[in-house]
Design an enzyme around this catalytic site. Structure first.
Site, mmCIF file in Angstrom:
data_model
loop_
_atom_site.group_PDB
_atom_site.id
_atom_site.type_symbol
_atom_site.label_atom_id
_atom_site.label_comp_id
_atom_site.label_asym_id
_atom_site.label_seq_id
_atom_site.Cartn_x
_atom_site.Cartn_y
_atom_site.Cartn_z
ATOM 1 N N GLY A 9 10.583 21.710 67.158
ATOM 2 C CA GLY A 9 9.917 20.853 66.166
ATOM 3 C C GLY A 9 10.922 20.463 65.103
ATOM 4 O O GLY A 9 11.052 21.137 64.085
ATOM 5 N N LEU A 10 11.651 19.383 65.382
ATOM 6 C CA LEU A 10 12.771 19.032 64.503
ATOM 7 C C LEU A 10 12.492 17.788 63.662
ATOM 8 O O LEU A 10 13.350 16.919 63.529
ATOM 9 C CB LEU A 10 14.037 18.856 65.337
ATOM 10 C CG LEU A 10 14.497 20.108 66.100
ATOM 11 C CD1 LEU A 10 15.590 19.756 67.112
ATOM 12 C CD2 LEU A 10 14.992 21.186 65.140
ATOM 13 N N VAL A 12 11.337 16.503 59.655
ATOM 14 C CA VAL A 12 12.066 16.826 58.414
ATOM 15 C C VAL A 12 12.210 18.323 58.127
ATOM 16 O O VAL A 12 13.306 18.811 57.832
ATOM 17 C CB VAL A 12 11.417 16.176 57.158
ATOM 18 C CG1 VAL A 12 11.977 14.814 56.921
ATOM 19 C CG2 VAL A 12 9.919 16.156 57.225
ATOM 20 N N GLY A 14 11.670 21.071 60.177
ATOM 21 C CA GLY A 14 12.336 21.844 61.215
ATOM 22 C C GLY A 14 13.836 21.590 61.250
ATOM 23 O O GLY A 14 14.643 22.512 61.390
ATOM 24 N N ASN A 32 13.044 19.683 70.661
ATOM 25 C CA ASN A 32 11.990 18.829 70.117
ATOM 26 C C ASN A 32 11.375 18.039 71.256
ATOM 27 O O ASN A 32 12.072 17.678 72.205
ATOM 28 C CB ASN A 32 12.578 17.867 69.070
ATOM 29 C CG ASN A 32 11.486 17.175 68.279
ATOM 30 O OD1 ASN A 32 10.814 17.798 67.456
ATOM 31 N ND2 ASN A 32 11.292 15.885 68.525
ATOM 32 N N ALA A 81 0.648 20.794 61.940
ATOM 33 C CA ALA A 81 -0.370 21.847 61.997
ATOM 34 C C ALA A 81 -1.577 21.366 62.793
ATOM 35 O O ALA A 81 -1.828 20.169 62.897
ATOM 36 C CB ALA A 81 -0.779 22.233 60.578
ATOM 37 N N SER A 133 7.598 27.364 51.787
ATOM 38 C CA SER A 133 7.374 26.422 50.690
ATOM 39 C C SER A 133 8.695 25.919 50.147
ATOM 40 O O SER A 133 9.696 26.611 50.172
ATOM 41 C CB SER A 133 6.593 27.086 49.560
ATOM 42 O OG SER A 133 6.527 26.184 48.470
ATOM 43 N N HIS A 190 -0.904 29.618 47.394
ATOM 44 C CA HIS A 190 0.260 29.043 46.701
ATOM 45 C C HIS A 190 0.073 27.529 46.545
ATOM 46 O O HIS A 190 0.256 26.966 45.465
ATOM 47 C CB HIS A 190 1.535 29.354 47.485
ATOM 48 C CG HIS A 190 2.698 28.476 47.135
ATOM 49 N ND1 HIS A 190 2.814 27.175 47.583
ATOM 50 C CD2 HIS A 190 3.778 28.689 46.347
ATOM 51 C CE1 HIS A 190 3.915 26.631 47.081
ATOM 52 N NE2 HIS A 190 4.518 27.533 46.341
ATOM 53 N N ASN A 191 -0.310 26.865 47.630
ATOM 54 C CA ASN A 191 -0.503 25.417 47.558
ATOM 55 C C ASN A 191 -1.658 25.061 46.637
ATOM 56 O O ASN A 191 -1.606 24.049 45.934
ATOM 57 C CB ASN A 191 -0.761 24.840 48.958
ATOM 58 C CG ASN A 191 0.506 24.736 49.768
ATOM 59 O OD1 ASN A 191 1.429 25.512 49.575
ATOM 60 N ND2 ASN A 191 0.560 23.790 50.687
ATOM 61 N N TYR A 195 -1.675 22.657 43.289
ATOM 62 C CA TYR A 195 -2.633 21.599 42.931
ATOM 63 C C TYR A 195 -3.021 21.739 41.445
ATOM 64 O O TYR A 195 -3.057 20.766 40.713
ATOM 65 C CB TYR A 195 -3.917 21.719 43.753
ATOM 66 C CG TYR A 195 -3.950 21.036 45.101
ATOM 67 C CD1 TYR A 195 -2.977 21.284 46.056
ATOM 68 C CD2 TYR A 195 -4.992 20.169 45.443
ATOM 69 C CE1 TYR A 195 -3.032 20.687 47.313
ATOM 70 C CE2 TYR A 195 -5.052 19.568 46.700
ATOM 71 C CZ TYR A 195 -4.071 19.839 47.636
ATOM 72 O OH TYR A 195 -4.152 19.246 48.873
HETATM 73 P P1 NBP Z 1 5.219 16.876 60.976
HETATM 74 O O1 NBP Z 1 4.102 17.653 60.434
HETATM 75 O O2 NBP Z 1 5.287 15.419 60.711
HETATM 76 O O3 NBP Z 1 5.252 17.088 62.579
HETATM 77 C C1 NBP Z 1 6.171 16.400 63.388
HETATM 78 C C2 NBP Z 1 6.682 17.308 64.481
HETATM 79 O O4 NBP Z 1 5.615 17.768 65.327
HETATM 80 C C3 NBP Z 1 7.656 16.567 65.400
HETATM 81 O O5 NBP Z 1 8.663 17.454 65.771
HETATM 82 C C4 NBP Z 1 6.755 16.202 66.561
HETATM 83 O O6 NBP Z 1 7.452 15.956 67.754
HETATM 84 C C5 NBP Z 1 5.958 17.458 66.679
HETATM 85 N N1 NBP Z 1 4.778 17.333 67.532
HETATM 86 C C6 NBP Z 1 3.596 16.694 67.329
HETATM 87 BR BR1 NBP Z 1 3.200 15.678 65.889
HETATM 88 N N2 NBP Z 1 2.730 16.833 68.341
HETATM 89 C C7 NBP Z 1 3.363 17.594 69.235
HETATM 90 C C8 NBP Z 1 3.000 18.084 70.511
HETATM 91 N N3 NBP Z 1 1.793 17.845 71.027
HETATM 92 N N4 NBP Z 1 3.914 18.811 71.181
HETATM 93 C C9 NBP Z 1 5.122 19.057 70.680
HETATM 94 N N5 NBP Z 1 5.521 18.628 69.463
HETATM 95 C C10 NBP Z 1 4.659 17.906 68.750
HETATM 96 O O7 NBP Z 1 6.623 17.527 60.566
HETATM 97 P P2 NBP Z 1 7.104 18.135 59.151
HETATM 98 O O8 NBP Z 1 6.729 17.261 58.003
HETATM 99 O O9 NBP Z 1 8.524 18.493 59.377
HETATM 100 O O10 NBP Z 1 6.261 19.474 58.999
HETATM 101 C C11 NBP Z 1 6.291 20.505 59.967
HETATM 102 C C12 NBP Z 1 5.326 21.596 59.542
HETATM 103 O O11 NBP Z 1 5.741 22.133 58.293
HETATM 104 C C13 NBP Z 1 3.896 21.113 59.338
HETATM 105 O O12 NBP Z 1 3.001 22.105 59.775
HETATM 106 C C14 NBP Z 1 3.796 20.948 57.850
HETATM 107 O O13 NBP Z 1 2.471 21.078 57.383
HETATM 108 C C15 NBP Z 1 4.681 22.080 57.372
HETATM 109 N N6 NBP Z 1 5.245 21.897 56.036
HETATM 110 C C16 NBP Z 1 5.695 20.688 55.628
HETATM 111 C C17 NBP Z 1 6.249 20.535 54.361
HETATM 112 C C18 NBP Z 1 6.784 19.210 53.915
HETATM 113 O O14 NBP Z 1 7.192 19.114 52.743
HETATM 114 N N7 NBP Z 1 6.826 18.204 54.771
HETATM 115 C C19 NBP Z 1 6.349 21.636 53.513
HETATM 116 C C20 NBP Z 1 5.913 22.870 53.959
HETATM 117 C C21 NBP Z 1 5.364 22.978 55.216
HETATM 118 P P3 NBP Z 1 7.960 14.464 68.074
HETATM 119 O O15 NBP Z 1 9.248 14.305 67.347
HETATM 120 O O16 NBP Z 1 8.155 14.488 69.560
HETATM 121 O O17 NBP Z 1 6.899 13.506 67.643
#
Ligand code: NBP
Length: 483
Positions: A9-10, A12, A14, A32, A81, A133, A190-191, A195
């Site tokens: 899961g790469l 942002v 990852g 990924n 998620a 976080s 925490h989240n 808020y």
């Molecule tokens: P996203 O939440 O936007 O998820 C994108 C990733 O999920 C991509 O690698 C995508 O693969 C993969 N994916 C999906 Br969508 N469906 C899939 C499936 N059926 N099988 C395999 N891979 C799948 O990414 P993110 O913003 O980096 O966040 C990742 C996690 O971290 C989330 O749970 C998020 O809630 C959490 N988080 C995010 C933040 C933040 O600031 N963004 C902060 C803290 C925690 P693909 O490239 O092939 O589409």
């Protein structure tokens, strides 16, 4: 040569977490669903990893990815998620061996984590729900990490996570929170606190501008000054930066060109739903969540604006600006103390409900760096729990009690002024009401109990003697002792 850890899961988060791990000298297997994200990462940052003695081991297929990691394998899953997380786990599990560890580093709901943990345990696998976080920047340079799951899993995973986490005073912002879903539960709260923090900051801005007559740039200066004192925190500092930003296209303050409808991904709502289940009054977080909902009800807002006057009553409220700014600071601080006290209450209640034995002081410790709510203030919370691990409420510990006592007059003036000026301050006002509710000698809950007994024979207890009673309201008004 096998990788020490793997990450699939790469996007942002990852990608940055993988870079962070590689920068700490690890060989990390990366994968990924869409292969280009994996190859892009290696092309762009393979060199950086090598400079730090680390390396990326890229695989196109999940089979090759799993085979490239040393056993027992530790595999981080950093995908969207919900269903995507289940889909990835379902694909991974048949490829794993007993004792392997699957780590969900996304923002899972803690009940999903519990379900996944149980399912994987039955298959002889370890499942870790890990809260991360700090957003993109934190993932790269040191997040705050809340690890759930077994001790055994933490022994394998903990050293790597502690190394990549933020560090404050030599202490990593990463800990083993507790078994099964404890890590994701704490990340959720925490989240929720985030808020509340943001809502309180937003209300302060609105007051300083609408009642205090300060332009965004001037409010930025106020926040910058506040950041020198006990409010010092990442979000206060960021508020000063955002408020001093001018929009390039229009020349307007940036905050004025942003649509005033706040979105949410769900963790605030989950926190409130869980608090309702646990019976913990987290009014600050709840008001913050509802305030976002209200902001998004654009049709209702439009309808209300059409019927009710939109001229601000603020112009009719006279204030001494300097004193008002000080008052808002005190109100913000006192309300923040309440929001955190409520959040910690929820963690304590969740821990008790689920048998998790969470060390509350450690939560304050690992939130001091890396995460969005990092703040000076958390040192005080950490100290409060060190002095008294089982404390009833943070609010009454000496430091916070003094802060609230010193600020309470200002807090009342601010809430009263806001009400007169027609400026909504749901988080300020509800926090003050919560404080007053706790400290009040007698609450009108007595009347509620009496009414419940009247319409539903729900019984009541008396102040003067033991027992449960019911009054024959429809009869001769005699009182019966029920037990
Ligand atoms: P996203 O939440 O936007 O998820 C994108 C990733 O999920 C991509 O690698 C995508 O693969 C993969 N994916 C999906 Br969508 N469906 C899939 C499936 N059926 N099988 C395999 N891979 C799948 O990414 P993110 O913003 O980096 O966040 C990742 C996690 O971290 C989330 O749970 C998020 O809630 C959490 N988080 C995010 C933040 C933040 O600031 N963004 C902060 C803290 C925690 P693909 O490239 O092939 O589409």
């Amino acid at each position: 040569e096998l990788a020490t850890i793997g990450l699939t899961g790469l996007a942002v988060m990852g990608r940055n977490l993988a870079r962070n791990i590689a920068r700490h000298g690890h060989r990390i297997a990366v994968h990924n669903r869409t292969t280009s994200r994996m190859t892009d990462l290696i092309d762009a940052f393979g060199g950086e990893a090598e400079e730090h003695g680390g390396a990326f081991v890229g695989s196109e297929s999940l089979e090759d990815f799993v085979a490239s990691i040393e056993k027992p394998r530790a595999i981080l899953v950093m995908v969207k998620a919900g269903e995507p997380t289940d889909a990835v786990i379902d694909e991974l599990v048949p490829l794993l061996d007993e004792g392997d560890i699957v780590v969900d580093a996304g923002n899972a709901h803690f009940t999903d984590t519990r379900r996944r943990q149980q399912a994987l345990e039955e298959k002889g696998l370890h499942f870790v729900g890990m809260g991360v976080s700090g957003g993109e920047e934190g993932a790269l340079n040191g997040p705050s990490i809340m690890v759930g799951g077994s001790e055994h899993a933490y022994e394998r995973l903990g050293p790597i996570m502690e190394a990549i986490a933020a560090e404050v005073d030599g202490t990593p912002c990463c800990t083993h929170v507790g078994p099964d879903a404890a890590g994701h539960f704490v990340k959720m709260v925490h989240n929720g606190i985030e808020y509340a923090d943001m809502q309180l900051i937003a209300e302060s801005f609105d007051l300083l501008r609408s009642v205090g007559g300060l332009e965004p740039g001037a409010v930025a200066d106020v926040f910058r000054e506040w950041n020198e004192g006990d409010l010092e925190s990442f979000l206060i500092e960021m508020t000063a930066d955002v408020l001093s930003h001018t929009d390039a296209a229009t020349g307007q303050p940036f905050v004025d060109v942003v649509e005033d409808a706040a979105e949410q991904k769900g963790t605030g709502r989950w926190t409130v739903q869980s608090a309702l289940d646990l019976g913990v009054p987290i009014t600050g977080i709840a008001e913050a969540t509802f305030a976002r909902s209200l902001s998004g009800h654009t049709e209702q807002r439009e309808a209300a604006r059409a019927v009710f006057s939109t001229t601000s009553e603020a112009d009719t409220v006279e204030i001494d600006r300097e004193a008002f700014v000080d008052d808002v600071r005190a109100a913000l601080y006192a309300s923040k103390v309440v929001a955190y006290a409520q959040g910690f209450d929820q963690i304590a209640a969740g821990a008790e409900e689920n048998g998790w034995a969470i060390d509350l002081g450690s939560m304050a410790t690992i939130w001091r760096g890396g995460c969005i709510i990092r703040a000076q203030f958390l040192d005080r919370i950490k100290e409060a729990y060190a002095d008294e691990p089982d404390l009833t409420t943070l609010l009454t510990t000496p430091y916070f009690a003094d802060a609230v006592k010193d600020g309470v007059d200002a807090w009342r003036r601010v809430v009263a002024t806001a009400a007169r000026a027609g400026v909504p301050v749901p988080a300020f006002a509800s926090s003050l009401s919560y404080f007053d509710g706790l400290r009040r000698e007698r609450l009108p809950a007595a009347l509620i109990q009496a009414l419940r007994d009247n319409f539903g024979a729900h019984t009541y207890r008396r102040t003067d003697r033991e027992g449960t009673f019911h009054t024959l309201w429809a009869g001769d008004l005699t009182e019966k002792e029920m037990s």
